[in-house]
Design a protein around this motif. Structure first.
Motif, PDB file in Angstrom:
ATOM      1  N   ALA A 128      -6.520   4.520   2.000  1.00  0.00           N
ATOM      2  CA  ALA A 128      -6.074   3.739   3.161  1.00  0.00           C
ATOM      3  C   ALA A 128      -7.266   2.988   3.741  1.00  0.00           C
ATOM      4  O   ALA A 128      -8.348   3.547   3.868  1.00  0.00           O
ATOM      5  CB  ALA A 128      -5.456   4.655   4.221  1.00  0.00           C
ATOM      6  N   GLY A 129      -7.039   1.734   4.085  1.00  0.00           N
ATOM      7  CA  GLY A 129      -8.108   0.914   4.650  1.00  0.00           C
ATOM      8  C   GLY A 129      -7.913  -0.547   4.272  1.00  0.00           C
ATOM      9  O   GLY A 129      -8.355  -0.979   3.212  1.00  0.00           O
ATOM     10  N   LYS A 130      -7.187  -1.297   5.104  1.00  0.00           N
ATOM     11  CA  LYS A 130      -6.940  -2.721   4.897  1.00  0.00           C
ATOM     12  C   LYS A 130      -6.167  -3.007   3.619  1.00  0.00           C
ATOM     13  O   LYS A 130      -6.375  -4.019   2.963  1.00  0.00           O
ATOM     14  CB  LYS A 130      -8.247  -3.515   4.938  1.00  0.00           C
ATOM     15  CG  LYS A 130      -8.954  -3.473   6.282  1.00  0.00           C
ATOM     16  CD  LYS A 130     -10.142  -4.405   6.357  1.00  0.00           C
ATOM     17  CE  LYS A 130      -9.698  -5.843   6.484  1.00  0.00           C
ATOM     18  NZ  LYS A 130     -10.829  -6.746   6.778  1.00  0.00           N
ATOM     19  N   VAL A 131      -5.257  -2.110   3.251  1.00  0.00           N
ATOM     20  CA  VAL A 131      -4.356  -2.369   2.124  1.00  0.00           C
ATOM     21  C   VAL A 131      -3.205  -3.221   2.638  1.00  0.00           C
ATOM     22  O   VAL A 131      -2.485  -2.821   3.546  1.00  0.00           O
ATOM     23  CB  VAL A 131      -3.825  -1.052   1.522  1.00  0.00           C
ATOM     24  CG1 VAL A 131      -2.795  -1.340   0.431  1.00  0.00           C
ATOM     25  CG2 VAL A 131      -4.971  -0.211   0.979  1.00  0.00           C
ATOM     26  N   ALA A 132      -3.044  -4.410   2.085  1.00  0.00           N
ATOM     27  CA  ALA A 132      -2.005  -5.313   2.583  1.00  0.00           C
ATOM     28  C   ALA A 132      -1.306  -6.098   1.478  1.00  0.00           C
ATOM     29  O   ALA A 132      -0.225  -6.631   1.705  1.00  0.00           O
ATOM     30  CB  ALA A 132      -2.596  -6.296   3.598  1.00  0.00           C
ATOM     31  N   ILE A 157      -7.595   1.240  -9.494  1.00  0.00           N
ATOM     32  CA  ILE A 157      -8.700   1.162 -10.444  1.00  0.00           C
ATOM     33  C   ILE A 157      -9.879   2.011  -9.970  1.00  0.00           C
ATOM     34  O   ILE A 157     -10.572   2.649 -10.762  1.00  0.00           O
ATOM     35  CB  ILE A 157      -9.129  -0.309 -10.634  1.00  0.00           C
ATOM     36  CG1 ILE A 157      -8.076  -1.070 -11.450  1.00  0.00           C
ATOM     37  CG2 ILE A 157     -10.503  -0.401 -11.319  1.00  0.00           C
ATOM     38  CD1 ILE A 157      -8.361  -2.543 -11.583  1.00  0.00           C
ATOM     39  N   GLN A 158     -10.090   2.048  -8.667  1.00  0.00           N
ATOM     40  CA  GLN A 158     -11.225   2.780  -8.115  1.00  0.00           C
ATOM     41  C   GLN A 158     -10.993   4.281  -8.018  1.00  0.00           C
ATOM     42  O   GLN A 158     -11.901   5.014  -7.610  1.00  0.00           O
ATOM     43  CB  GLN A 158     -11.563   2.217  -6.727  1.00  0.00           C
ATOM     44  CG  GLN A 158     -12.101   0.799  -6.768  1.00  0.00           C
ATOM     45  CD  GLN A 158     -12.236   0.181  -5.389  1.00  0.00           C
ATOM     46  OE1 GLN A 158     -11.717   0.704  -4.405  1.00  0.00           O
ATOM     47  NE2 GLN A 158     -12.949  -0.924  -5.307  1.00  0.00           N
ATOM     48  N   GLY A 159      -9.799   4.740  -8.387  1.00  0.00           N
ATOM     49  CA  GLY A 159      -9.578   6.182  -8.437  1.00  0.00           C
ATOM     50  C   GLY A 159      -8.373   6.700  -7.692  1.00  0.00           C
ATOM     51  O   GLY A 159      -8.042   7.880  -7.803  1.00  0.00           O
ATOM     52  N   ALA A 160      -7.696   5.857  -6.922  1.00  0.00           N
ATOM     53  CA  ALA A 160      -6.548   6.327  -6.146  1.00  0.00           C
ATOM     54  C   ALA A 160      -5.308   6.462  -7.027  1.00  0.00           C
ATOM     55  O   ALA A 160      -5.186   5.819  -8.075  1.00  0.00           O
ATOM     56  CB  ALA A 160      -6.262   5.362  -4.993  1.00  0.00           C
ATOM     57  N   ASP A 161      -4.375   7.308  -6.578  1.00  0.00           N
ATOM     58  CA  ASP A 161      -3.066   7.428  -7.212  1.00  0.00           C
ATOM     59  C   ASP A 161      -2.008   6.659  -6.442  1.00  0.00           C
ATOM     60  O   ASP A 161      -1.000   6.257  -7.001  1.00  0.00           O
ATOM     61  CB  ASP A 161      -2.654   8.904  -7.293  1.00  0.00           C
ATOM     62  CG  ASP A 161      -3.574   9.712  -8.192  1.00  0.00           C
ATOM     63  OD1 ASP A 161      -3.668   9.384  -9.385  1.00  0.00           O
ATOM     64  OD2 ASP A 161      -4.204  10.667  -7.699  1.00  0.00           O
ATOM     65  N   TYR A 162      -2.253   6.484  -5.131  1.00  0.00           N
ATOM     66  CA  TYR A 162      -1.312   5.741  -4.292  1.00  0.00           C
ATOM     67  C   TYR A 162      -2.074   5.208  -3.084  1.00  0.00           C
ATOM     68  O   TYR A 162      -3.252   5.551  -2.867  1.00  0.00           O
ATOM     69  CB  TYR A 162      -0.134   6.619  -3.852  1.00  0.00           C
ATOM     70  CG  TYR A 162      -0.508   7.761  -2.946  1.00  0.00           C
ATOM     71  CD1 TYR A 162      -0.483   7.637  -1.553  1.00  0.00           C
ATOM     72  CD2 TYR A 162      -0.874   9.005  -3.470  1.00  0.00           C
ATOM     73  CE1 TYR A 162      -0.824   8.684  -0.721  1.00  0.00           C
ATOM     74  CE2 TYR A 162      -1.206  10.069  -2.650  1.00  0.00           C
ATOM     75  CZ  TYR A 162      -1.187   9.904  -1.271  1.00  0.00           C
ATOM     76  OH  TYR A 162      -1.529  10.943  -0.442  1.00  0.00           O
ATOM     77  N   THR A 163      -1.418   4.362  -2.288  1.00  0.00           N
ATOM     78  CA  THR A 163      -2.073   3.758  -1.127  1.00  0.00           C
ATOM     79  C   THR A 163      -1.193   3.879   0.113  1.00  0.00           C
ATOM     80  O   THR A 163       0.029   4.042   0.012  1.00  0.00           O
ATOM     81  CB  THR A 163      -2.387   2.268  -1.361  1.00  0.00           C
ATOM     82  OG1 THR A 163      -1.159   1.553  -1.543  1.00  0.00           O
ATOM     83  CG2 THR A 163      -3.275   2.076  -2.580  1.00  0.00           C
ATOM     84  N   ASN A 164      -1.836   3.786   1.255  1.00  0.00           N
ATOM     85  CA  ASN A 164      -1.147   3.731   2.549  1.00  0.00           C
ATOM     86  C   ASN A 164      -1.600   2.480   3.291  1.00  0.00           C
ATOM     87  O   ASN A 164      -2.745   2.048   3.146  1.00  0.00           O
ATOM     88  CB  ASN A 164      -1.470   4.953   3.408  1.00  0.00           C
ATOM     89  CG  ASN A 164      -0.732   6.203   2.958  1.00  0.00           C
ATOM     90  OD1 ASN A 164       0.012   6.190   1.984  1.00  0.00           O
ATOM     91  ND2 ASN A 164      -0.935   7.298   3.672  1.00  0.00           N
ATOM     92  N   ALA A 165      -0.725   1.938   4.121  1.00  0.00           N
ATOM     93  CA  ALA A 165      -1.062   0.774   4.942  1.00  0.00           C
ATOM     94  C   ALA A 165      -0.596   1.019   6.369  1.00  0.00           C
ATOM     95  O   ALA A 165       0.510   1.514   6.589  1.00  0.00           O
ATOM     96  CB  ALA A 165      -0.411  -0.485   4.385  1.00  0.00           C
ATOM     97  N   ALA A 166      -1.434   0.663   7.320  1.00  0.00           N
ATOM     98  CA  ALA A 166      -1.078   0.792   8.735  1.00  0.00           C
ATOM     99  C   ALA A 166      -0.918  -0.585   9.361  1.00  0.00           C
ATOM    100  O   ALA A 166       0.171  -0.998   9.762  1.00  0.00           O
ATOM    101  CB  ALA A 166      -2.123   1.617   9.478  1.00  0.00           C
ATOM    102  N   ARG A 167      -2.029  -1.341   9.449  1.00  0.00           N
ATOM    103  CA  ARG A 167      -1.962  -2.638  10.128  1.00  0.00           C
ATOM    104  C   ARG A 167      -1.038  -3.619   9.410  1.00  0.00           C
ATOM    105  O   ARG A 167      -0.360  -4.422  10.064  1.00  0.00           O
ATOM    106  CB  ARG A 167      -3.370  -3.203  10.279  1.00  0.00           C
ATOM    107  CG  ARG A 167      -4.173  -2.501  11.357  1.00  0.00           C
ATOM    108  CD  ARG A 167      -5.629  -2.869  11.348  1.00  0.00           C
ATOM    109  NE  ARG A 167      -6.316  -2.344  10.175  1.00  0.00           N
ATOM    110  CZ  ARG A 167      -7.634  -2.462   9.979  1.00  0.00           C
ATOM    111  NH1 ARG A 167      -8.378  -3.100  10.861  1.00  0.00           N
ATOM    112  NH2 ARG A 167      -8.193  -1.956   8.903  1.00  0.00           N
TER     113      ARG A 167
END
Length: 531
Positions: A387-391, A401-411
């Protein structure tokens, strides 16, 4: 004549003129009142400015000095609407905001006439596409979250709603976010502000986050209430439970909810006094060592009847995270997921020094956690969120690619429900009803319409990520590799992430760490948080 006397003389003359127009309005014609009113107001403001002692600008420049405060007040809007280019706004530029709005509204999100980005600029990143692209999958991929100790695994979407509490966000915003999650089949992190009816009512899948304040499962003295946690986590809507160690915007400091936002409803949800500012402690009371942390996460999973339990953190010390890895190995206990929050993340207000200078950005933090887990042989047991500026879809693929399996978005999810980046979140004066507890402002947010926008934004963004992966010749996110992402270092040098960064082999730290890791590995103590 001195400057001070000159100012008094000007205001005195203005006062005389104002008095004259008042006389004319009374004695000659009421039409003179149109001239008298502004002149009287200006004279009154002028005398007030001369006599007050708070603002030096106004004492030196009575009446005219207010123009400075007016311009300062509208400066953010002037900057955003008339000055900044499409790609240089902060925290999110206009291009990113526009693509979120367009996808949320299901309007055209293509861009004509080529990129506005400077592709030879230092730091420019690009994906390695394939000469043999594959068909985009019809169904979006999911990630099975649930390690050896988990009895009820959960299939996580590639993009989910990141942590935002009821209290920080309005009830209507929470309803819209959870409604979108329910319709789209993705997860909604509650934030640390407790489990409210607005999280539960639409029926979306929830990740119940517990912070240092233990809101929603809190004893009278502010400790962790096991029985209350077990009761609430048994809800069918709660699919995972998460322990927040730190957040990207302000790692190492507790959250603050101003008393003006703590109405009776929020006080009940958080189990705190109404009208009083709520300050979360910067540290947890339930553990003080890496080993105790790991065992507490296992306890949370047990109390939640085997649902996935994980932790959220903004990375600081690599030594400390390696200490947690050693504790996992020693106890043979692992969280089911770890959510890495980048220092560039954060929806709420934070001290500027914390936002600007504390915490590791997402790229470095994510790869640190990924490599530490790989190097200790634990990566297969733990799913990684980012999580961090995923938009955008590109953001998702980059983090995978950097190692995550999934992402979260807030803003980005806030944009989907109508946020305009006015940056008034902490004032209770959000102009679009997203980050406020003012019922008059919150009613502007139409729950039904914004629910649909959240759903459409998430669906279109995941679809974009799938299309990017297909163009790279990849049908499964698990096939993404570091060499598929490039970064320009200067005008003539481009390197892939495989070349730029060190990637550990499975179990390598256990066999004897490589140069660059041995000092941290040696210093890591499962019974001590050593920086």
């Amino acid at each position: 004549m001195g400057a001070g006397l000159m100012r008094f003389a000007i205001i005195a003359v203005l006062t005389v003129i104002a008095a004259g127009t008042v006389f004319l309005a009374v004695a000659v014609s009421p039409w003179w009142a149109f001239a008298a009113a502004p002149l009287v107001a200006a004279a009154a403001v002028g005398w007030y400015d001369l006599l007050q002692r708070r603002h030096s600008v106004l004492r030196n420049y009575p009446v005219l000095g207010h123009l400075r405060f007016l311009l300062e007040a509208i400066r953010p809007e002037m900057q955003q609407y008339f000055i900044e280019r499409n790609f240089d706004g902060r925290p999110f530029d206009r291009d990113v905001r526009s693509i979120v709005y367009e996808r949320a509204k299901a309007t055209e999100d293509e861009s004509p006439f080529g990129t506005e980005r400077e592709v030879y600029e230092d730091g420019y990143e690009s994906f390695v596409h394939s000469m043999a692209p594959v068909k985009t999958a019809d169904e979006p991929p999911r990630v099975r979250v649930g390690g050896p100790g988990c009895a009820k695994p959960y299939d996580m979407a590639l993009l989910n709603v990141s942590a935002m509490s009821f209290g920080s966000l309005s009830a209507n915003a929470i309803l819209a976010l959870n409604g979108g999650a329910a319709k789209g089949g993705f997860a909604h992190d509650t934030g640390e502000g407790g489990l409210s009816d607005y999280h539960l009512r639409p029926g979306g899948d929830l990740v119940w986050e517990i912070g240092t304040g233990y809101f929603g499962c809190r004893t009278r003295d502010g400790g962790f209430d096991e029985a209350e946690f077990a009761r609430k986590s048994a809800s069918d809507s709660v699919k995972c439970v998460s322990l927040k160690l730190s957040q990207g915007a302000k790692p190492g400091i507790g959250g603050v909810l101003p008393g003006s936002k703590v109405n009776a409803e929020i006080a009940k949800v958080r189990e705190v006094p109404q009208g009083e500012t709520v300050i979360s402690p910067p540290y947890h009371r339930t553990f003080s060592t890496p080993r105790e942390l790991v065992l507490f996460v296992a306890k949370m999973r047990e109390l939640a009847q085997g649902k996935p339990a994980g932790v959220k953190l903004c990375v600081g010390s690599r030594t400390q995270f390696l200490a947690v890895c050693k504790a996992m190995l020693a106890e043979d206990v692992t969280p089911d997921f770890i959510l890495v929050d980048g220092a560039e993340g954060g929806t709420g207000a934070a001290p500027l020094e914390f936002s600007d200078h504390i915490g590791v950005p997402l790229t470095d933090g994510l790869m640190t956690v990924h490599n530490a887990l790989v190097g200790t042989g634990l990566r297969d047991r733990i799913r990684l969120g980012a999580a961090g500026k995923v938009a955008t879809g590109a953001d998702i693929v980059k983090r995978l690619i950097q190692g995550a399996d999934y992402t979260n978005a807030a803003r980005a999810m806030m944009f989907a429900v109508g946020c305009i980046q006015s940056q008034r979140c902490h004032t209770n004066h959000c102009p679009v009803g997203v980050a406020t507890q003012d019922p008059r402002r919150a009613r502007a947010l139409d729950v039904e319409g914004k629910t649909e926008r959240v759903y459409r934004f998430q669906r279109a963004t995941v679809r974009s990520a799938q299309q990017i992966m297909a163009a790279m010749g990849v049908s499964d996110p698990a096939l993404l590799r570091p060499h598929m992402l490039r970064k320009r270092l200067d005008a003539t040098t481009v390197r892939t992430y495989a070349e730029l960064y060190e990637w550990l082999e499975p179990g390598q730290l256990l066999d004897g760490p490589r140069t660059g890791w041995e000092d941290d590995w040696r210093a890591a103590d499962p019974d001590l948080f050593t920086v």
